[in-house]
Enzyme design. Structure first.
Site, short mmCIF file in Angstrom:
data_model
loop_
_atom_site.label_atom_id
_atom_site.label_comp_id
_atom_site.label_asym_id
_atom_site.label_seq_id
_atom_site.Cartn_x
_atom_site.Cartn_y
_atom_site.Cartn_z
CG ASP A 116 -0.30 -0.17 2.52
OD1 ASP A 116 0.92 -0.40 2.55
OD2 ASP A 116 -0.99 -0.11 3.56
CE1 TYR A 120 8.55 0.11 6.00
CE2 TYR A 120 7.01 1.05 4.43
CZ TYR A 120 7.25 0.30 5.56
OH TYR A 120 6.21 -0.26 6.26
#
Length: 459
Positions: free
Chosen positions: A173, A251
């Site tokens: 996602d 990330y």
């Protein structure tokens, strides 16, 4: 069609069920039956109680659900007759995540569950089970499509593709969330933009955002206020994003701000609970209370879900100034929507453009054909075909190749049982700073995870 969910007692299964209930109102709904499988009966009971409350609400609003849900006691029974399989397993459960974090932090490096040392160890213990699942699918449901949620998603998808070929599609996602936030910052309809995104799972960049026949991303990069109005812009800062010329996946904070991210995680661990420990406490409370008060299961789950979402990447936000998450990012509507979009496109043969984790097959220059990459794909009855992408910038490709090399060493370590390959995976990963640290990590994980010695019996 029958949908099998492996890891049916997982905490996010109600999000999938919610989306399926909404889908069932359509005359051309794809799924008519859901089969849940989870070896942890306690977790499965808690989630079943939540699903029953969701079904009660649906029944009150729309009449009896046109979607049945049942559980199965074995993997073959679960897979029998399935048209699609959602793989959402967690090998080692949440205590495994805690150990991933703590061993890494004790060695002085980041312990996030999919990135760096923690992700490598998670992969080492997950791949044998993921490949066992892939072989079971090939035997009991050879025509089924597998949608992989299991982390580390890119690595697991690549390992499963060795058995299933292109019948396994990985999803995440993060890219869709990044694209939505960027579109909203420009005042655009997120459903009407076309993102140019490329990289690996949890290691990619939004390089363009097309609307009305032109790329609107340069406009966003030039507007500091708009850029820093959403999560990625805030944690990376407008100056660095402009220097990159692209919006990084969240990330990448672990790579670009590695020192700060590791220090924030270490501070949190010293002062209280790691992220894994926090989730263990939240979920333990939910599953315990849901068993005791099944009539309140949905409310208990939703409260725990909101707490989980608020705490997502909290260390990174603290390291970048301490912002709270935006309310729009707390509602769900991420990976379960991508999963259902994949399933609809395949089942109905309706070509749909989605970002997914698939074998490269020449789409992204610089990586081999079998490398699983995260890129826009055209999804239809033939599966997910990666669309040709512009080359990554040198600094992007260098990071991608380094991480892909570590992933390949994880795969080879599992394939051969070689501790040498496992050591090399740790030592060459960009977030592990020395061979000595890599040895410490491998020894620490072998001690913390007794079964890992069976995965890696050879020198």
């Amino acid at each position: 069609m029958r949908l099998a969910i492996l890891g049916g007692g997982g905490f996010r299964v109600p999000l999938v069920h919610r989306a399926l209930l909404a889908e069932s109102l359509r005359s051309d709904a794809v799924v008519s039956e859901v089969v849940l499988f989870d070896p942890d009966e306690h977790r499965l009971d808690g989630i079943r109680a939540v699903l029953e409350r969701q079904r009660d609400a649906h029944r009150a609003a729309h009449g009896p659900p046109r979607l049945s849900v049942r559980t199965a006691r074995s993997l073959p029974e679960t897979l029998d007759g399935a048209g699609t399989v959602f793989s959402a397993i967690r090998v080692g459960a949440m205590p495994g995540r805690v150990a991933d974090e703590r061993v890494a932090l004790s060695a002085g490096v980041l312990g996030q569950e999919t990135v760096g040392a923690g992700g490598i160890n998670y992969g080492l213990r997950t791949l044998p089970i993921a490949q066992r699942v892939a072989r079971a699918v090939a035997e009991h449901a050879p025509r089924a499509w597998v949608v992989n949620f299991t982390n580390p998603a890119g690595l697991v998808t690549e390992a499963m593709s060795e058995v299933l070929g292109d019948r396994v599609i990985g999803i995440c996602d993060s890219p869709v969330g990044l694209s939505r936030r960027a579109a909203r910052a420009l005042g655009l309809d997120p459903a009407a933009v076309r993102p140019d995104y490329a990289g690996l799972n949890h290691l990619g960049w939004l390089r363009g955002l097309w609307s009305g026949g032109r790329d609107r991303l340069p406009e966003l990069l030039a507007d500091t206020r708009a850029l820093e109005s959403f999560e990625e812009g805030r944690i990376f800062g407008a100056e660095w994003v402009r220097a990159l010329g692209a919006l990084p996946n969240e990330y990448l904070h672990y790579y670009y701000m590695a020192r700060e991210a590791a220090a924030a995680a270490a501070d949190t661990a010293r002062e209280g609970l790691t992220r894994g420990e926090e989730l263990v406490e939240q979920q333990r409370g939910f599953y315990r209370e849901a068993s005791a008060r099944p009539g309140e299961a949905f409310e208990l789950w939703d409260r725990a879900r909101l707490a989980r979402e608020r705490g997502y990447m909290a260390d990174n936000r603290r390291a970048s100034g301490g912002d709270e998450r935006d309310g729009e990012d707390l509602d769900g509507g991420g990976y379960e929507e991508v999963a259902l979009a994949v399933m609809r496109a395949v089942a109905r043969d309706e070509p749909t453009r989605l970002i997914a984790d698939v074998r490269n097959r020449g789409a992204l220059p610089g990586l081999d054909d079998d490398a699983v990459v995260e890129v826009p794909c055209l999804v239809d009855a033939g599966g997910a075909q990666p669309l040709s992408a512009a080359p990554l910038a040198d600094h992007q490709l260098g990071l991608v190749l380094a991480v892909k090399s570590a992933e390949r060493d994880v795969m080879e370590a599992v394939r051969t049982g070689s501790r040498a390959h496992a050591l090399r995976a740790f030592a060459t990963h960009p977030l592990v700073d020395s061979v000595t640290t890599a040895r410490t990590l491998l020894d620490g994980y072998l001690e913390a995870f007794g079964d890992l010695g069976e995965v890696l019996p050879n020198p």
